[in-house]
Design a protein around this motif. Structure first.
Motif, mmCIF file in Angstrom:
data_model
loop_
_atom_site.group_PDB
_atom_site.id
_atom_site.type_symbol
_atom_site.label_atom_id
_atom_site.label_comp_id
_atom_site.label_asym_id
_atom_site.label_seq_id
_atom_site.Cartn_x
_atom_site.Cartn_y
_atom_site.Cartn_z
ATOM 1 N N THR A 32 0.834 -1.191 0.000
ATOM 2 C CA THR A 32 0.000 0.000 0.000
ATOM 3 C C THR A 32 0.873 1.247 0.000
ATOM 4 O OG1 THR A 32 -0.128 -0.067 2.409
ATOM 5 C CG2 THR A 32 -1.899 -1.153 1.177
ATOM 6 N N PHE A 33 0.310 2.337 -0.491
ATOM 7 C CA PHE A 33 1.046 3.589 -0.601
ATOM 8 C C PHE A 33 1.090 4.304 0.743
ATOM 9 C CE2 PHE A 33 0.621 8.204 -0.979
ATOM 10 C CZ PHE A 33 1.807 8.517 -1.625
ATOM 11 N N SER A 34 2.209 4.924 1.036
ATOM 12 C CA SER A 34 2.307 5.814 2.194
ATOM 13 C C SER A 34 3.113 7.038 1.786
ATOM 14 C CB SER A 34 2.975 5.118 3.386
ATOM 15 O OG SER A 34 4.362 4.988 3.190
ATOM 16 N N VAL A 61 -6.914 6.994 -8.342
ATOM 17 C CA VAL A 61 -6.042 7.973 -7.688
ATOM 18 C C VAL A 61 -6.487 8.195 -6.246
ATOM 19 C CG1 VAL A 61 -5.234 10.355 -7.716
ATOM 20 C CG2 VAL A 61 -5.452 9.103 -9.865
ATOM 21 N N ARG A 62 -7.785 8.318 -6.041
ATOM 22 C CA ARG A 62 -8.290 8.491 -4.677
ATOM 23 C C ARG A 62 -7.984 7.276 -3.810
ATOM 24 N NH1 ARG A 62 -14.331 11.256 -4.771
ATOM 25 N NH2 ARG A 62 -13.707 13.321 -5.558
ATOM 26 N N LYS A 63 -8.084 6.105 -4.396
ATOM 27 C CA LYS A 63 -7.793 4.883 -3.635
ATOM 28 C C LYS A 63 -6.366 4.914 -3.093
ATOM 29 C CE LYS A 63 -7.553 -0.165 -4.067
ATOM 30 N NZ LYS A 63 -6.140 -0.257 -3.649
ATOM 31 N N ILE A 64 -5.437 5.352 -3.940
ATOM 32 C CA ILE A 64 -4.031 5.364 -3.541
ATOM 33 C C ILE A 64 -3.757 6.446 -2.502
ATOM 34 C CG2 ILE A 64 -1.684 5.828 -4.372
ATOM 35 C CD1 ILE A 64 -2.556 4.518 -7.039
ATOM 36 N N GLY A 69 -3.081 6.217 1.460
ATOM 37 C CA GLY A 69 -2.186 7.226 2.021
ATOM 38 C C GLY A 69 -2.786 8.039 3.146
ATOM 39 N N ARG A 70 -4.121 8.019 3.269
ATOM 40 C CA ARG A 70 -4.846 8.715 4.341
ATOM 41 C C ARG A 70 -4.665 10.232 4.267
ATOM 42 N NH1 ARG A 70 -3.806 6.633 10.038
ATOM 43 N NH2 ARG A 70 -5.852 7.596 10.366
ATOM 44 N N ALA A 71 -4.609 10.741 3.041
ATOM 45 C CA ALA A 71 -4.548 12.190 2.853
ATOM 46 C C ALA A 71 -5.943 12.792 2.992
ATOM 47 C CB ALA A 71 -3.978 12.515 1.475
ATOM 48 N N THR A 72 -5.980 14.097 3.176
ATOM 49 C CA THR A 72 -7.240 14.833 3.237
ATOM 50 C C THR A 72 -7.624 15.262 1.827
ATOM 51 O OG1 THR A 72 -6.699 15.662 5.442
ATOM 52 C CG2 THR A 72 -8.412 16.837 4.219
ATOM 53 N N LEU A 73 -8.809 14.887 1.400
ATOM 54 C CA LEU A 73 -9.293 15.211 0.055
ATOM 55 C C LEU A 73 -9.977 16.569 0.054
ATOM 56 C CD1 LEU A 73 -10.218 14.585 -2.885
ATOM 57 C CD2 LEU A 73 -12.164 13.359 -1.878
ATOM 58 N N LYS A 74 -9.598 17.415 -0.924
ATOM 59 C CA LYS A 74 -10.237 18.712 -1.117
ATOM 60 C C LYS A 74 -10.541 18.881 -2.603
ATOM 61 C CE LYS A 74 -9.565 20.333 3.167
ATOM 62 N NZ LYS A 74 -10.647 20.775 4.082
ATOM 63 N N VAL A 82 -10.916 19.393 -10.617
ATOM 64 C CA VAL A 82 -9.613 19.555 -9.967
ATOM 65 C C VAL A 82 -9.763 19.219 -8.486
ATOM 66 C CG1 VAL A 82 -7.751 21.166 -9.407
ATOM 67 C CG2 VAL A 82 -8.960 21.369 -11.592
ATOM 68 N N GLU A 83 -8.860 18.402 -7.978
ATOM 69 C CA GLU A 83 -8.877 18.097 -6.554
ATOM 70 C C GLU A 83 -7.461 17.858 -6.051
ATOM 71 O OE1 GLU A 83 -11.618 14.819 -6.662
ATOM 72 O OE2 GLU A 83 -10.015 13.337 -6.425
ATOM 73 N N LYS A 84 -7.314 17.959 -4.736
ATOM 74 C CA LYS A 84 -5.987 17.793 -4.143
ATOM 75 C C LYS A 84 -6.077 16.883 -2.929
ATOM 76 C CE LYS A 84 -6.364 21.960 -1.278
ATOM 77 N NZ LYS A 84 -5.881 23.336 -1.068
ATOM 78 N N TYR A 85 -4.904 16.347 -2.569
ATOM 79 C CA TYR A 85 -4.778 15.462 -1.423
ATOM 80 C C TYR A 85 -3.639 16.025 -0.574
ATOM 81 C CZ TYR A 85 -6.935 12.989 -5.276
ATOM 82 O OH TYR A 85 -7.714 12.684 -6.362
ATOM 83 N N ILE A 86 -3.961 16.498 0.617
ATOM 84 C CA ILE A 86 -2.951 17.141 1.453
ATOM 85 C C ILE A 86 -2.611 16.251 2.648
ATOM 86 C CG2 ILE A 86 -3.396 19.511 0.745
ATOM 87 C CD1 ILE A 86 -5.205 19.888 3.105
ATOM 88 N N TYR A 87 -1.327 16.265 2.987
ATOM 89 C CA TYR A 87 -0.817 15.398 4.052
ATOM 90 C C TYR A 87 0.307 16.146 4.750
ATOM 91 C CZ TYR A 87 0.684 10.941 6.194
ATOM 92 O OH TYR A 87 0.991 9.916 7.062
ATOM 93 N N ASP A 88 0.143 16.408 6.036
ATOM 94 C CA ASP A 88 1.114 17.185 6.808
ATOM 95 C C ASP A 88 1.911 16.284 7.744
ATOM 96 O OD1 ASP A 88 0.146 19.413 5.575
ATOM 97 O OD2 ASP A 88 -0.886 20.231 7.322
ATOM 98 N N ILE A 89 3.224 16.516 7.789
ATOM 99 C CA ILE A 89 4.120 15.760 8.661
ATOM 100 C C ILE A 89 4.865 16.738 9.567
ATOM 101 C CG2 ILE A 89 6.031 14.116 8.782
ATOM 102 C CD1 ILE A 89 5.371 13.286 5.907
#
Length: 227
Positions: A32-34, A61-64, A69-74, A82-89
């Protein structure tokens, strides 16, 4: 060799041959993707090209990026294609690293371009939108010095500074804005790589984006050895 052992081996081999003859392929499970698997901006671009080439479905793409990846979908408010997946570390409270991975789709929900923090991934995908650097007719353009607070990074960069160009001086209309800013190239608190300059980037696609992720994920490495 014991007769029972030999018979079990024959049965196993026969079953495998049966699957082959029936056209059944036994595939190994894909990992799985991370987001943590990509340490640099180039790593992420390579992962996107590998896992989601042009023409990929929005569903895949959303699945991955979201399911795995557990990103936030916007989804962009004024353009549902158009959509984005944001992930903060949280890099040990020195810097909040943002992955802002955005995608453009066509009317059939097929991928036409991908962006890593506002920069395009596919040379042959849809071209990047470039905002003209002059005012709209009858209006006045402005350049603002902006700050994106990151209070969690209290040991380091608690605020990210960038310049925002606005063609009509109206902050509520975001389709005529572009920013100039900079950030690190590596998601590693010990070695954050080189300084990367972002030019002509849509704020919504950038690391300076004000939208919040669902959570800020702790750095998976050892913070005791950082700095």
């Amino acid at each position: 060799m014991h007769v029972g052992v030999a018979m079990r081996k024959i049965h196993a081999a026969s079953f495998a041959l049966f699957l082959v003859l029936c056209g059944v392929r036994v595939a190994s499970a894909e990992s799985t993707f991370s987001f943590e698997s990509a340490e640099t901006l180039d790593d992420m671009s390579s992962l996107i090209r590998s896992k989601t080439p042009l023409g990929s479905s929005r569903e895949n793409v959303r699945k991955i990026f979201v399911e795995e990846g557990r990103a936030t979908l916007k989804v962009k408010k004024d353009d549902s294609s158009v959509e984005k997946y944001i992930y903060d570390i949280d890099l040990c409270h020195y810097y909040i690293w943002r992955w802002n991975i955005s995608f453009d789709y066509d009317g059939s929900d097929q991928l036409r371009q991908a962006y890593v923090n506002g920069n395009t991934v596919f040379p042959h995908g849809n071209p990047k939108k470039v905002i003209p650097k002059f005012a709209e007719e009858g209006k006045k353009a402005s350049i603002y010095r902006m700050q994106r607070p990151r209070a969690e990074a209290y040991k380091g960069e608690s605020s990210l500074v960038f310049l925002l160009f606005d063609r009509d001086s109206d902050p509520s209309t975001t389709d005529d804005q572009a920013l100039l800013g900079a950030g690190p190239s590596r998601a590693d608190p010990i070695n954050m790589g080189k300084l990367v300059t972002y030019t002509d980037v849509e704020p919504w696609r950038s690391i300076f984006d004000f939208e919040a992720a669902d959570r800020i994920v702790p750095y998976q490495g050892n913070c005791n050895t950082s700095r």
